[in-house]
Design a protein around this motif. Structure first.
Motif, short mmCIF file in Angstrom:
data_model
loop_
_atom_site.label_atom_id
_atom_site.label_comp_id
_atom_site.label_asym_id
_atom_site.label_seq_id
_atom_site.Cartn_x
_atom_site.Cartn_y
_atom_site.Cartn_z
N SER A 135 4.07 -22.01 19.49
CA SER A 135 2.89 -22.74 19.32
C SER A 135 2.31 -23.23 20.86
CB SER A 135 3.28 -24.14 18.76
OG SER A 135 3.86 -24.95 19.50
N VAL A 136 0.88 -23.68 20.56
CA VAL A 136 0.37 -24.14 21.88
C VAL A 136 1.05 -25.20 22.44
CG1 VAL A 136 -1.99 -23.40 20.98
CG2 VAL A 136 -1.11 -25.65 20.34
N ASP A 137 2.12 -25.76 21.74
CA ASP A 137 2.72 -26.96 22.20
C ASP A 137 4.07 -26.42 23.26
OD1 ASP A 137 1.19 -29.25 21.65
OD2 ASP A 137 1.90 -29.02 19.58
N ASP A 138 4.29 -25.19 23.13
CA ASP A 138 5.39 -24.49 23.94
C ASP A 138 4.88 -24.76 25.43
OD1 ASP A 138 6.85 -23.78 21.91
OD2 ASP A 138 6.51 -21.95 21.75
N PRO A 139 5.79 -24.79 26.32
CA PRO A 139 5.49 -24.72 27.86
C PRO A 139 5.33 -23.31 28.05
CG PRO A 139 7.55 -25.12 27.51
CD PRO A 139 7.19 -25.31 26.10
#
Length: 391
Positions: A135-139
């Motif tokens: 997801s876009v919330d992964d680093p």
């Protein structure tokens, strides 16, 4: 030795090409001819589709007027003043205006410059839809371990997409060869890989708190795509965007001397194929009955809720800046008001403008030495063009 010599020549060429701020233009001619649409780096061919998406029509020059900074202006004057080299207007999936200037034609490939950022970001969205990226919330460091311990350590993909990575990077003066993408590109053609440059990143501000335009962010996004999918960005774009979207001609994508795709610029393609990319977004990621880009990604890319990303708030310290006529999404510039329009923008005056409300896509490629100044006016000219089609 030959490669090093060619690198030195390319270094001079890119310095001349990118030194294009208003102050640089005012000081006299550039030291070398301006060739902004000629690759000065190695390229990879991105193959065309075997079934190009039809783009019928030719149209005739649209007559449009608008008011900008208290002055009445015309589209024709804007195209001349901003050194347009192509101008293509598509409405209802047909070309209604197509013009080329200075010897360019429908077969010419134009450098996307930073318009390419929107293409790279699209590859991120597709990789998420395929489950290659969580997801876009992964680093970003979940996929690119080499960035651990740098300014990108732990930074979310979302914040990199928003140009809010917190990376210390000054891209406010393209005439300065020691800063921003000018320095990055000069160092690249002189032999310092983009990976090595990314690993030099230092933190300036907390991620997700401030917009700061940063081409290295987009290189990192391309690197994430390559690591997550196991394919070079150029290959992934070919298989997941260029061919499914029905591009009629092959494109060239620049890479450094170690093979890393530049990602933040340097997609060389025809104006019509750039228009097809705009149509991909206009139609919520669909081409015919095929969903090429997730519809939710199209929406997320072209909207933002963060206050610092809203139109007229990107650069509060420089309210007069052209950037403040826009907001920012996932590597797309956002229009203000309720029109719902958005733009991919590149230095020297490259644009893909999309207005779902008007069912219009506009492509403009240019060799504009005052592109930073003219960027603020662009959306007014494009909106006036769409308005003229309704009359």
């Amino acid at each position: 030795m030959l490669r090093r010599s060619l690198s030195a020549v390319a270094c001079l060429a890119v310095a001349a090409t990118l030194a294009v701020s208003g102050s640089a233009a005012a000081s006299g001619p550039l030291p070398l001819p301006l060739l902004p649409h000629v690759p000065f780096y190695p390229t990879t061919t991105v193959a065309a589709s075997s079934h190009p998406t039809p783009l019928p029509g030719t149209g005739k020059p649209i007559q449009a007027t608008y008011t900008y900074e208290g002055q009445q202006r015309t589209l024709a004057d804007y195209l001349t003043r901003s050194s347009a080299r192509s101008f293509v207007v598509v409405q209802n999936d047909s070309i209604v205006d197509e013009r080329y200037f200075a010897g360019y034609s429908a077969a010419s490939r134009f450098n996307s410059w930073s318009v390419g950022k929107s293409i790279t970001a699209t590859a991120v969205g597709i990789a998420i839809a395929e489950g290659r990226i969580g997801s876009v919330d992964d680093p970003v460091t979940r996929y690119v371990g080499e960035l651990k311990g740098t300014g990108y350590d732990g930074v979310r993909i979302r914040d990199v997409l928003h140009m809010a990575s917190g990376h210390e990077y000054d891209e406010t003066d393209y005439a300065d060869p020691t800063k921003g993408s000018t320095a990055t590109t000069i160092r690249m053609v002189a032999g310092t890989s983009l990976i090595d440059q990314a690993k030099e990143a230092e933190r300036d501000t907390p991620p997700g708190t401030r917009w700061n335009y940063d081409s290295m962010n987009t290189f990192v996004l391309g690197w994430v795509v390559a690591e997550a999918t196991g394919h070079p960005l150029s290959s992934y774009v070919q298989d997941k965007i260029w061919q499914p979207a029905g591009m009629q001609m092959s494109a060239l994508l620049g890479h450094d001397y170690r093979g890393s795709d530049i990602a933040y610029c340097c997609y060389h393609a025809t104006a019509r194929d750039f228009a097809r990319f705009g149509l991909l977004y206009l139609h919520d990621g669909r081409v015919g009955d095929r969903q090429v880009v997730p519809a939710q990604w199209v929406r997320d890319s072209t909207h933002s809720s963060e206050p610092y990303l809203q139109p007229h708030h990107l650069m509060p310290e420089s309210p007069e800046s052209s950037e403040n006529n826009y907001g920012y999404g996932y590597q797309w510039w956002l229009g203000d008001g309720d029109r719902g329009d958005y733009v991919a923008v590149g230095i020297l005056g490259q644009y893909i403008y999309v207005s779902p409300k008007d069912n219009v896509v506009i492509v403009k490629t240019s060799e504009d030495l005052n592109s930073e100044e003219n960027m603020g006016e662009a959306i007014f000219a494009f909106r006036a063009t769409a308005d003229a089609l309704r009359r």
